[in-house]
Write an enzyme that holds these catalytic residues in place. Structure first.
Site, PDB file in Angstrom:
ATOM      1  N   ARG A 213      33.126  47.130  49.335  1.00  0.00           N
ATOM      2  CA  ARG A 213      31.869  46.578  49.849  1.00  0.00           C
ATOM      3  C   ARG A 213      32.030  45.724  51.089  1.00  0.00           C
ATOM      4  O   ARG A 213      31.040  45.372  51.730  1.00  0.00           O
ATOM      5  CB  ARG A 213      31.159  45.796  48.756  1.00  0.00           C
ATOM      6  CG  ARG A 213      31.943  44.634  48.200  1.00  0.00           C
ATOM      7  CD  ARG A 213      31.203  44.014  47.029  1.00  0.00           C
ATOM      8  NE  ARG A 213      32.093  43.182  46.233  1.00  0.00           N
ATOM      9  CZ  ARG A 213      31.875  42.893  44.968  1.00  0.00           C
ATOM     10  NH1 ARG A 213      30.824  43.375  44.349  1.00  0.00           N
ATOM     11  NH2 ARG A 213      32.716  42.129  44.319  1.00  0.00           N
TER      12      ARG A 213
ATOM     13  N   ASN B 238      36.684  40.080  37.340  1.00  0.00           N
ATOM     14  CA  ASN B 238      36.503  39.299  36.116  1.00  0.00           C
ATOM     15  C   ASN B 238      35.462  38.223  36.420  1.00  0.00           C
ATOM     16  O   ASN B 238      35.774  37.196  37.008  1.00  0.00           O
ATOM     17  CB  ASN B 238      37.843  38.676  35.707  1.00  0.00           C
ATOM     18  CG  ASN B 238      37.813  38.127  34.293  1.00  0.00           C
ATOM     19  OD1 ASN B 238      36.732  37.941  33.722  1.00  0.00           O
ATOM     20  ND2 ASN B 238      38.973  37.875  33.731  1.00  0.00           N
TER      21      ASN B 238
ATOM     22  N   TYR C 188      32.842  41.917  31.601  1.00  0.00           N
ATOM     23  CA  TYR C 188      34.119  42.471  32.086  1.00  0.00           C
ATOM     24  C   TYR C 188      34.908  43.084  30.925  1.00  0.00           C
ATOM     25  O   TYR C 188      35.451  44.184  31.039  1.00  0.00           O
ATOM     26  CB  TYR C 188      34.889  41.338  32.754  1.00  0.00           C
ATOM     27  CG  TYR C 188      36.208  41.699  33.374  1.00  0.00           C
ATOM     28  CD1 TYR C 188      36.290  42.492  34.521  1.00  0.00           C
ATOM     29  CD2 TYR C 188      37.407  41.214  32.838  1.00  0.00           C
ATOM     30  CE1 TYR C 188      37.512  42.786  35.108  1.00  0.00           C
ATOM     31  CE2 TYR C 188      38.631  41.501  33.424  1.00  0.00           C
ATOM     32  CZ  TYR C 188      38.683  42.296  34.561  1.00  0.00           C
ATOM     33  OH  TYR C 188      39.892  42.581  35.141  1.00  0.00           O
TER      34      TYR C 188
ATOM     35  N   THR D 290      46.830  38.569  43.197  1.00  0.00           N
ATOM     36  CA  THR D 290      45.955  39.230  44.183  1.00  0.00           C
ATOM     37  C   THR D 290      44.916  38.188  44.626  1.00  0.00           C
ATOM     38  O   THR D 290      44.803  37.125  44.006  1.00  0.00           O
ATOM     39  CB  THR D 290      45.191  40.407  43.533  1.00  0.00           C
ATOM     40  OG1 THR D 290      44.325  39.879  42.517  1.00  0.00           O
ATOM     41  CG2 THR D 290      46.119  41.446  42.929  1.00  0.00           C
TER      42      THR D 290
HETATM   43  P1  NAP Z   1      40.664  41.984  44.365  1.00  0.00           P
HETATM   44  O1  NAP Z   1      41.849  41.338  44.959  1.00  0.00           O
HETATM   45  O2  NAP Z   1      39.387  41.220  44.310  1.00  0.00           O
HETATM   46  O3  NAP Z   1      40.367  43.388  45.044  1.00  0.00           O
HETATM   47  C1  NAP Z   1      39.303  44.175  44.543  1.00  0.00           C
HETATM   48  C2  NAP Z   1      38.601  44.858  45.681  1.00  0.00           C
HETATM   49  O4  NAP Z   1      37.506  45.651  45.121  1.00  0.00           O
HETATM   50  C3  NAP Z   1      37.943  43.894  46.668  1.00  0.00           C
HETATM   51  O5  NAP Z   1      38.000  44.456  47.948  1.00  0.00           O
HETATM   52  C4  NAP Z   1      36.503  43.833  46.166  1.00  0.00           C
HETATM   53  O6  NAP Z   1      35.554  43.429  47.144  1.00  0.00           O
HETATM   54  C5  NAP Z   1      36.273  45.284  45.763  1.00  0.00           C
HETATM   55  N1  NAP Z   1      35.157  45.409  44.811  1.00  0.00           N
HETATM   56  C6  NAP Z   1      35.045  44.812  43.601  1.00  0.00           C
HETATM   57  N2  NAP Z   1      33.891  45.168  43.021  1.00  0.00           N
HETATM   58  C7  NAP Z   1      33.252  46.000  43.883  1.00  0.00           C
HETATM   59  C8  NAP Z   1      32.029  46.695  43.862  1.00  0.00           C
HETATM   60  N3  NAP Z   1      31.169  46.580  42.833  1.00  0.00           N
HETATM   61  N4  NAP Z   1      31.688  47.482  44.919  1.00  0.00           N
HETATM   62  C9  NAP Z   1      32.532  47.593  45.968  1.00  0.00           C
HETATM   63  N5  NAP Z   1      33.707  46.960  46.064  1.00  0.00           N
HETATM   64  C10 NAP Z   1      34.071  46.161  45.029  1.00  0.00           C
HETATM   65  O7  NAP Z   1      40.998  42.420  42.830  1.00  0.00           O
HETATM   66  P2  NAP Z   1      42.381  42.900  42.149  1.00  0.00           P
HETATM   67  O8  NAP Z   1      42.993  41.738  41.453  1.00  0.00           O
HETATM   68  O9  NAP Z   1      43.179  43.703  43.094  1.00  0.00           O
HETATM   69  O10 NAP Z   1      41.773  43.835  41.001  1.00  0.00           O
HETATM   70  C11 NAP Z   1      41.743  45.245  41.106  1.00  0.00           C
HETATM   71  C12 NAP Z   1      41.497  45.830  39.709  1.00  0.00           C
HETATM   72  O11 NAP Z   1      42.546  45.404  38.827  1.00  0.00           O
HETATM   73  C13 NAP Z   1      40.186  45.368  39.067  1.00  0.00           C
HETATM   74  O12 NAP Z   1      39.598  46.430  38.350  1.00  0.00           O
HETATM   75  C14 NAP Z   1      40.644  44.282  38.113  1.00  0.00           C
HETATM   76  O13 NAP Z   1      39.768  44.145  37.028  1.00  0.00           O
HETATM   77  C15 NAP Z   1      41.984  44.843  37.661  1.00  0.00           C
HETATM   78  N6  NAP Z   1      42.890  43.817  37.101  1.00  0.00           N
HETATM   79  C16 NAP Z   1      43.461  42.877  37.900  1.00  0.00           C
HETATM   80  C17 NAP Z   1      44.312  41.937  37.320  1.00  0.00           C
HETATM   81  C18 NAP Z   1      45.006  40.883  38.137  1.00  0.00           C
HETATM   82  O14 NAP Z   1      45.777  40.104  37.546  1.00  0.00           O
HETATM   83  N7  NAP Z   1      44.792  40.793  39.420  1.00  0.00           N
HETATM   84  C19 NAP Z   1      44.558  41.958  35.935  1.00  0.00           C
HETATM   85  C20 NAP Z   1      43.963  42.931  35.164  1.00  0.00           C
HETATM   86  C21 NAP Z   1      43.111  43.867  35.756  1.00  0.00           C
HETATM   87  P3  NAP Z   1      35.216  41.830  47.307  1.00  0.00           P
HETATM   88  O15 NAP Z   1      36.407  41.223  47.984  1.00  0.00           O
HETATM   89  O16 NAP Z   1      33.971  41.842  48.118  1.00  0.00           O
HETATM   90  O17 NAP Z   1      34.997  41.297  45.900  1.00  0.00           O
END
Ligand code: NAP
Length: 259
Positions: free
Chosen positions: A39, A95, A155, A190
């Site tokens: 987004r 989350n 979530y 992240t």
């Molecule tokens: P992140 O650093 O926030 O990156 C996620 C990316 O997806 C961001 O660019 C975000 O945009 C985009 N995004 C989220 N929701 C969206 C939507 N509805 N429409 C369009 N773009 C969207 O997150 P991450 O930590 O890499 O997480 C990635 C995945 O891993 C997620 O599904 C998360 O639940 C899962 N996860 C992560 C962890 C962890 O420890 N990091 C643990 C368990 C699971 P914005 O920047 O605008 O929000």
């Protein structure tokens, strides 16, 4: 090991940041082509610029994926531009802390749209193209699906559904030879994680407590470690693996808590 990704086209949602960015970079390092759907236009542009500068191929679609039309647009754009889809990585999510007590019914359903709806919608719209390519789907899940966390009903419900849909889709798509798997992280450093930890009263202390409970190496999982497993599952090197939920978490979810 050659993963045979050359000239194949992969959609990565949220592919400009965090885990998604690591997946995008790993795909292009293996000569694949990546389409980032996220987004934030500025983040998308910066990631595509970085990839293109390295000599690889990438494009982006700026899309708020909670909207059904945006998901359809992502698929249409990819087909118009490249003519094929070889894999879909459903990764975008957040989350968002919509609790049973702290949330509202409206916020709960909004969280489902932001964390779950687009996993289904993108898979649905991509399906005719995945059938042609015998491509596959990798979902990114979360430990919250199996451990609970508290104050995050939307979530947790979404990630629980992702695990269920992994098995459900793996069965439905057997006749097309389309594989479906989930990579399940627990604690990965992240931008999302950093924001979350900083929202707590004593972030440094809390982080130290969490890291001390990660059995393998007493450290966070890296985004690259999630990406490596994801890209292996996308590749034909994992051609007999489907319906699996693979925990890439240093043993956090399953090993003895007294470790
Ligand atoms: P992140 O650093 O926030 O990156 C996620 C990316 O997806 C961001 O660019 C975000 O945009 C985009 N995004 C989220 N929701 C969206 C939507 N509805 N429409 C369009 N773009 C969207 O997150 P991450 O930590 O890499 O997480 C990635 C995945 O891993 C997620 O599904 C998360 O639940 C899962 N996860 C992560 C962890 C962890 O420890 N990091 C643990 C368990 C699971 P914005 O920047 O605008 O929000």
């Amino acid at each position: 090991m050659d993963l045979n990704l050359a000239n194949k086209v992969y959609i990565v949602t949220g592919g400009a940041k965090g885990i998604g960015a690591a997946i995008s970079k790993t795909i292009v390092a293996e000569q694949g082509i990546v389409v980032i759907a996220g987004r934030n236009k500025k983040d998308n542009q910066a990631m595509v610029d970085e990839i293109v500068k390295s000599g690889a191929r990438a494009s982006y679609v700026t899309a708020e994926l909670s909207k059904v039309e945006a998901c359809e647009e992502v698929i249409d754009f990819t087909i118009e531009k490249y003519g094929q889809i070889d894999g879909l990585v459903n990764n975008a999510g957040k989350n968002d802390g919509v609790g049973l007590e702290s949330g509202t019914p409206e916020k709960f359903f909004q969280s489902l749209h932001e964390n779950l709806g687009h996993y289904y919608n993108l898979a649905h719209f991509a399906l005719p193209h995945l059938k042609k390519s015998q491509g596959n789907i990798v979902n990114i899940g979360s430990k919250v699906a199996v451990t609970g966390q508290g104050n995050t009903s939307g979530y947790a419900a979404s990630k629980g559904a992702v695990n269920a849909l992994t098995r459900e889709w793996a069965v439905e798509l057997l006749p097309y030879n389309i594989r479906v798997n989930t990579v399940l992280p627990a604690e990965v450093w992240t931008p999302l994680y950093e924001n979350w930890i900083n929202s707590l009263p004593n972030p440094e202390e809390k982080l130290a407590q969490i890291v001390a409970k990660i059995p393998l190496g007493k450290r966070m999982t890296t985004a690259e470690e999630i990406a490596d497993m994801t890209v292996f599952l996308l590749s034909s090197r994992s051609s007999h693996t489907t319906g699996q939920i693979i925990f890439v978490d240093g043993g956090y979810s399953h090993l003895d808590r007294s470790l």
